[in-house]
Write a protein that holds these residues in place. Structure first.
Motif, PDB file in Angstrom:
ATOM      1  N   GLU A  66      40.072  29.882  27.908  1.00 20.11           N
ATOM      2  CA  GLU A  66      39.967  30.212  29.313  1.00 20.11           C
ATOM      3  C   GLU A  66      41.355  30.379  29.949  1.00 20.11           C
ATOM      4  O   GLU A  66      42.298  29.740  29.491  1.00 20.11           O
ATOM      5  CB  GLU A  66      39.206  29.109  30.069  1.00 20.11           C
ATOM      6  N   ALA A  93      38.573  36.593  31.825  1.00 17.97           N
ATOM      7  CA  ALA A  93      38.288  37.482  32.955  1.00 17.97           C
ATOM      8  C   ALA A  93      39.390  38.520  33.040  1.00 17.97           C
ATOM      9  O   ALA A  93      40.519  38.284  32.586  1.00 17.97           O
ATOM     10  CB  ALA A  93      38.211  36.696  34.271  1.00 17.97           C
ATOM     11  N   ARG A  98      40.853  38.068  38.517  1.00 18.31           N
ATOM     12  CA  ARG A  98      39.744  37.111  38.616  1.00 18.31           C
ATOM     13  C   ARG A  98      39.991  35.882  37.721  1.00 18.31           C
ATOM     14  O   ARG A  98      39.042  35.195  37.354  1.00 18.31           O
ATOM     15  CB  ARG A  98      38.413  37.762  38.220  1.00 18.31           C
ATOM     16  N   GLN A  99      41.243  35.627  37.419  1.00 16.80           N
ATOM     17  CA  GLN A  99      41.551  34.557  36.468  1.00 16.80           C
ATOM     18  C   GLN A  99      41.835  33.224  37.155  1.00 16.80           C
ATOM     19  O   GLN A  99      41.411  32.177  36.653  1.00 16.80           O
ATOM     20  CB  GLN A  99      42.744  34.981  35.597  1.00 16.80           C
ATOM     21  N   GLY A 111      39.737  41.098  28.977  1.00 18.74           N
ATOM     22  CA  GLY A 111      39.312  39.789  29.460  1.00 18.74           C
ATOM     23  C   GLY A 111      40.100  38.626  28.899  1.00 18.74           C
ATOM     24  O   GLY A 111      39.946  37.493  29.358  1.00 18.74           O
ATOM     25  N   THR A 158      30.252  33.329  28.584  1.00 22.67           N
ATOM     26  CA  THR A 158      30.923  34.123  29.610  1.00 22.67           C
ATOM     27  C   THR A 158      30.075  35.341  29.961  1.00 22.67           C
ATOM     28  O   THR A 158      29.408  35.920  29.102  1.00 22.67           O
ATOM     29  CB  THR A 158      32.305  34.567  29.106  1.00 22.67           C
ATOM     30  N   SER A 159      30.112  35.746  31.203  1.00 23.60           N
ATOM     31  CA  SER A 159      29.354  36.924  31.626  1.00 23.60           C
ATOM     32  C   SER A 159      30.001  38.192  31.082  1.00 23.60           C
ATOM     33  O   SER A 159      31.221  38.236  30.850  1.00 23.60           O
ATOM     34  CB  SER A 159      29.298  37.010  33.156  1.00 23.60           C
ATOM     35  N   GLU A 176      30.459  40.770  32.708  1.00 22.74           N
ATOM     36  CA  GLU A 176      31.339  41.275  33.761  1.00 22.74           C
ATOM     37  C   GLU A 176      32.775  40.811  33.522  1.00 22.74           C
ATOM     38  O   GLU A 176      33.727  41.565  33.738  1.00 22.74           O
ATOM     39  CB  GLU A 176      30.863  40.781  35.124  1.00 22.74           C
ATOM     40  N   ASP A 177      32.916  39.589  33.049  1.00 21.51           N
ATOM     41  CA  ASP A 177      34.243  39.051  32.778  1.00 21.51           C
ATOM     42  C   ASP A 177      34.725  39.353  31.365  1.00 21.51           C
ATOM     43  O   ASP A 177      35.940  39.438  31.133  1.00 21.51           O
ATOM     44  CB  ASP A 177      34.248  37.537  33.003  1.00 21.51           C
TER      45      ASP A 177
END
Length: 239
Positions: A85, A88, A92-93, A142, A189-190, A192-193
């Motif tokens: 992590e 994204a 958006r991070q 991402g 994770t989605s 989108e990300d």
């Protein structure tokens, strides 16, 4: 006497590496936020959050690393701890997640490498391992932060090799795609990300993820073998 320090030793690949080292007769010092159950002989464990730079500095100031390495004829540092992590695209991070990733994945590894080099200066066979990733050598959407942190480890290893310290061999080693908690995070994770999420779900569903104990044993066999350090950037699937 053979001694090894392993970060992130209590789960996943770190636990596999630790088990293999113990089986090879190494005394192991594990640094992790949680303990590894089931092992007693040969394993010392320190509860340490490598995302807390002050806590790491305080631990190093206490001299425990030097005490552990005393009497070693061969010494290893395996910088295994890492986080994937934030997952994204840029924008958006989030500052907190970025700073933690850099602290765990880069800062802690480099600080420990420096301390290890100093503490092991009298040991004739000492080996530094950064557990890197293919993401440090190929870009993924991402994963810009994760890619950057692993690329940093690769180039740190290149620089250490140029230092040519007596008795010190170094490698930044990519372990492949392994069935660990990191993979669970990726699958959670989605899209989108992380647009490639479906590929990693398929790896899990088709049984294509490698077993962490098997990979850990292979890494240890390589690290203690005669071929270690001949190349600075390696992939365990190709050695």
């Amino acid at each position: 006497m053979n001694k090894a320090i392993v970060t992130g030793h209590s789960k996943g690949l770190g636990a596999g590496i630790t088990a293999a080292l113990l089986a090879e007769g190494f005394n192991v010092l594990g640094l992790s936020r949680s303990a590894l159950p089931g092992f007693e002989a040969g394993l010392e464990q320190v509860a340490l959050d490598l995302g807390d730079a002050d806590a790491l500095s305080a631990w190093l100031d206490g001299g425990e690393l030097e005490s552990f390495l005393e009497g070693a004829e061969r010494a290893l540092l395996i910088n295994n701890a890492g986080i994937v992590e934030p997952i994204a695209p840029l924008g958006r991070q989030g500052a907190v997640a970025i700073v933690r990733a850099v602290t765990v994945n880069i800062s802690a590894a480099l600080v420990l490498a420096d301390a290890f080099a100093a503490a092991s200066s009298g040991i004739g066979d000492r080996r530094l391992v950064h557990v890197s990733s293919g993401a440090g050598r190929h870009a993924y959407t991402g994963w810009s932060v994760y890619c950057a942190t692993k690329a940093a480890l690769d180039n740190h290893a290149n620089g250490v090799r140029e230092d040519a310290l007596p008795g010190l061999k170094v490698e930044s080693l990519a372990p492949g795609v392994i069935d660990t908690g990191m993979q669970s995070t990726i699958r959670g994770t989605s899209e989108e990300d992380f647009a490639l999420r479906g590929q990693f779900v398929e790896l899990k569903e088709t049984g294509a993820l490698a077993d962490p104990d098997t990979v850990g044993a292979k890494i240890v066999a390589h690290v203690i073998g005669t071929g270690f350090g001949k190349e600075t950037l390696t992939d365990i699937r190709q050695v």
